[in-house]
Design a protein around this motif. Structure first.
Motif, PDB file in Angstrom:
ATOM      1  N   PHE A  52      -0.789   7.398  -4.236  1.00 18.42           N
ATOM      2  CA  PHE A  52      -0.125   6.585  -3.218  1.00 18.42           C
ATOM      3  C   PHE A  52      -1.097   5.660  -2.518  1.00 18.42           C
ATOM      4  O   PHE A  52      -2.213   6.047  -2.170  1.00 18.42           O
ATOM      5  N   ASP A  53      -0.627   4.449  -2.275  1.00 15.53           N
ATOM      6  CA  ASP A  53      -1.238   3.580  -1.289  1.00 15.53           C
ATOM      7  C   ASP A  53      -0.834   4.145   0.080  1.00 15.53           C
ATOM      8  O   ASP A  53       0.177   4.835   0.191  1.00 15.53           O
ATOM      9  N   ILE A  54      -1.606   3.890   1.122  1.00 13.69           N
ATOM     10  CA  ILE A  54      -1.268   4.430   2.448  1.00 13.69           C
ATOM     11  C   ILE A  54      -0.560   3.383   3.323  1.00 13.69           C
ATOM     12  O   ILE A  54       0.573   3.578   3.743  1.00 13.69           O
ATOM     13  N   THR A  93      -2.575  -6.306  -5.347  1.00  9.00           N
ATOM     14  CA  THR A  93      -3.609  -5.263  -5.352  1.00  9.00           C
ATOM     15  C   THR A  93      -3.076  -4.006  -6.038  1.00  9.00           C
ATOM     16  O   THR A  93      -3.575  -3.597  -7.092  1.00  9.00           O
ATOM     17  N   ASP A  94      -2.040  -3.400  -5.456  1.00  8.29           N
ATOM     18  CA  ASP A  94      -1.536  -2.100  -5.922  1.00  8.29           C
ATOM     19  C   ASP A  94      -1.011  -2.141  -7.360  1.00  8.29           C
ATOM     20  O   ASP A  94      -1.428  -1.355  -8.205  1.00  8.29           O
ATOM     21  N   ILE A  95      -0.057  -3.028  -7.597  1.00 10.07           N
ATOM     22  CA  ILE A  95       0.615  -3.044  -8.894  1.00 10.07           C
ATOM     23  C   ILE A  95      -0.303  -3.624  -9.981  1.00 10.07           C
ATOM     24  O   ILE A  95      -0.403  -3.087 -11.089  1.00 10.07           O
ATOM     25  N   GLY A 119       2.989   1.868  -4.520  1.00  5.51           N
ATOM     26  CA  GLY A 119       2.351   1.030  -3.500  1.00  5.51           C
ATOM     27  C   GLY A 119       3.214  -0.165  -3.138  1.00  5.51           C
ATOM     28  O   GLY A 119       4.211  -0.447  -3.805  1.00  5.51           O
ATOM     29  N   ASP A 120       2.819  -0.883  -2.075  1.00  2.00           N
ATOM     30  CA  ASP A 120       3.678  -1.955  -1.538  1.00  2.00           C
ATOM     31  C   ASP A 120       3.179  -3.368  -1.845  1.00  2.00           C
ATOM     32  O   ASP A 120       3.836  -4.332  -1.467  1.00  2.00           O
ATOM     33  N   GLN A 121       2.021  -3.499  -2.495  1.00  2.00           N
ATOM     34  CA  GLN A 121       1.524  -4.854  -2.734  1.00  2.00           C
ATOM     35  C   GLN A 121       1.375  -5.136  -4.235  1.00  2.00           C
ATOM     36  O   GLN A 121       0.790  -4.333  -4.964  1.00  2.00           O
ATOM     37  N   VAL A 122       1.875  -6.286  -4.626  1.00  6.07           N
ATOM     38  CA  VAL A 122       1.823  -6.649  -6.041  1.00  6.07           C
ATOM     39  C   VAL A 122       0.402  -6.995  -6.483  1.00  6.07           C
ATOM     40  O   VAL A 122      -0.077  -6.514  -7.514  1.00  6.07           O
TER      41      VAL A 122
HETATM   42 MG   LIG Z   1      -0.334  -1.193   1.337  1.00  6.31          MG
END
Ligand SMILES: [Mg+2]
Length: 174
Positions: A32-34, A120-122, A115-118
């Motif tokens: 998980f991203d936080i 960085t996260d995805i 995660g919530d950001q394309v």
């Molecule tokens: Mg985030």
């Protein structure tokens, strides 16, 4: 090129995902991203996030928090939840995803990233070949200016509709 920024699946919130079902399909490790995934940006851990992480362990998952934030931030979330963590992750670097899998002794077959950001996260999950889910930011008002700028860029990549059952056919109708 666009495929690097396209999540496998999308949910409006991490708290809407049926993790018992995910366990049933074979996933054993969760990354998980936080910030703005589990809690609003820079918000302290709350009861919802704490209970959520504990429930995941009860289901049988191993959980690793991977954040571009510093050690204080991630430690706060691992305290009392048994979650493992990787700080200063430098997403979209692949390293942190690989480190998370090695901490959990899982692999790209049975690990799921959320995660919530394309950008960085995805993007990072894609580069590391980790199955992934994009969620909406819990509270976009808490985004930093840099994140707002990145979200504006993300709009260039169309967000897919909510995931459909796998049986959906792409064949053209006769
Ligand atoms: Mg985030």
């Amino acid at each position: 090129m666009m495929r690097w920024f396209r999540p496998d699946r999308y949910f409006s919130s991490v708290y809407d995902i049926d993790f018992e079902a995910e366990y049933g399909t074979g996933f054993r490790g969760l990354i998980f991203d936080i910030d703005n995934t589990l809690v609003p940006q820079n918000a302290p851990i709350d009861d919802r996030a704490r209970d959520f992480l504990k429930d995941l362990h009860r289901i049988g998952f191993q959980v690793t928090l991977v954040s571009n934030n510093g050690i204080e931030r991630v430690e706060e979330f691992s305290r009392g939840t048994d979650a493992l963590w990787v700080h200063n992750a430098a997403k979209p670097s692949r390293k942190a995803y690989r480190r998370a899998m090695s901490l959990m002794h899982t692999d790209t077959e049975n690990t799921l990233f959320i995660g919530d950001q394309v950008l960085t996260d995805i993007f990072g999950a894609r580069r590391a070949h980790v199955p992934n889910i994009l969620v909406d930011p819990l509270d976009p008002e808490t985004d930093t200016k840099l994140i707002r700028f990145k979200r504006a860029l993300e709009k260039l990549f169309h967000r897919p509709p909510k995931s459909r059952p796998k049986k959906a056919s792409f064949r053209k109708k006769a």
